[in-house]
Design an enzyme around this catalytic site. Structure first.
Site, PDB file in Angstrom:
ATOM      1  N   TYR A 111       0.828  -1.203   0.000  1.00 48.16           N
ATOM      2  CA  TYR A 111       0.000   0.000   0.000  1.00 48.16           C
ATOM      3  C   TYR A 111       0.865   1.256   0.000  1.00 48.16           C
ATOM      4  O   TYR A 111       0.639   2.180  -0.795  1.00 48.16           O
ATOM      5  CB  TYR A 111      -0.930  -0.009   1.209  1.00 48.16           C
ATOM      6  CG  TYR A 111      -1.873   1.170   1.257  1.00 48.16           C
ATOM      7  CD1 TYR A 111      -2.990   1.215   0.435  1.00 48.16           C
ATOM      8  CD2 TYR A 111      -1.640   2.235   2.118  1.00 48.16           C
ATOM      9  CE1 TYR A 111      -3.861   2.296   0.465  1.00 48.16           C
ATOM     10  CE2 TYR A 111      -2.496   3.322   2.159  1.00 48.16           C
ATOM     11  CZ  TYR A 111      -3.603   3.355   1.340  1.00 48.16           C
ATOM     12  OH  TYR A 111      -4.455   4.431   1.373  1.00 48.16           O
ATOM     13  N   LYS A 117       1.146   4.263  -2.987  1.00 53.74           N
ATOM     14  CA  LYS A 117       0.886   5.675  -2.741  1.00 53.74           C
ATOM     15  C   LYS A 117       2.143   6.517  -2.980  1.00 53.74           C
ATOM     16  O   LYS A 117       2.049   7.674  -3.428  1.00 53.74           O
ATOM     17  CB  LYS A 117       0.361   5.874  -1.321  1.00 53.74           C
ATOM     18  CG  LYS A 117      -1.024   5.262  -1.098  1.00 53.74           C
ATOM     19  CD  LYS A 117      -2.061   5.828  -2.064  1.00 53.74           C
ATOM     20  CE  LYS A 117      -3.459   5.317  -1.756  1.00 53.74           C
ATOM     21  NZ  LYS A 117      -4.481   5.893  -2.658  1.00 53.74           N
TER      22      LYS A 117
END
Length: 211
Positions: A116, A120
């Site tokens: 994750y 990002k």
């Protein structure tokens, strides 16, 4: 244009609440389906890329499936949807604005967030590249980087007081973000009030990134 990965449920948008809103349901992990679904949408002048998945695994247990799904939705879909919308703007000679919803996780390592955080971090750099290449077409591109947001999912995932305290202790303002905090930042970046702002990453994190 904003959607969750599985679908933007038309039942959540009544005609009374959002008159004139047209919903499009599509799995953004499916390139061909997304291309087809968006081929007749528009014209679009303002785009918010808000779809994301968070599949949390310890680094040593990261799976190919989690990696592929995360990058397909969190990054590849942003590229695809933004290409479709930006090409339309350029063809019409219309200025526009794009906001990518990133995360404080793009700039801080969080346990079990290897994939994750990576998606990002990549999204922040993609935002800068889009701003560089789309700027000459009068298309601005920025990102917002929220902390934990008190959506229904956020409240569920951070309802454990001990888990919440560990994060809150790192936030100088001592609270998580509310949905309207993020919405206000997005509206600013879409508006003419930010017409000299592009390529930025705007924290909505209560100061988390300064600690």
């Amino acid at each position: 244009m904003s959607a969750e990965r599985a679908a933007l449920d038309p039942r959540t948008l009544s005609g009374k609440e959002c008159p004139g809103v047209e919903t499009v349901c599509v799995d953004l992990a499916d390139w061909e389906a997304t291309e087809q679904a968006l081929s007749s949408v528009g014209p679009v002048d303002l785009l918010v890329n808000n779809a994301a998945v968070a599949l949390l695994q310890p680094f040593l247990e990261v799976t190919k499936e989690a990696f592929d799904m995360s990058f397909n939705v969190n990054l590849r879909a942003v590229i695809q949807v933004s290409q479709i919308v930006a090409r339309g703007m350029i063809a019409r000679g219309a200025p526009g604005a794009i906001v990518n919803v990133s995360s404080q996780a793009s700039q801080r390592a969080l346990a079990n967030h290897s994939v994750y955080c990576s998606t990002k971090g990549a999204l922040d750099m993609l935002t800068k590249m889009m701003a560089l290449e789309l700027g000459p077409h009068k298309i601005r591109v920025n990102a917002v980087n929220p902390t934990v947001v008190m959506t229904s999912m956020g409240r569920t995932n951070w309802s454990d007081p001990h888990k919440a305290k560990v994060m809150l202790d790192r936030i100088p303002l001592g609270k998580f973000a509310e949905v309207e905090n993020v919405v206000d930042a997005i509206l600013f970046l879409l508006s003419h009030r930010s017409n000299m702002t592009t390529g930025s990453t705007l924290p909505v994190d209560g100061g988390f990134l300064v600690t």
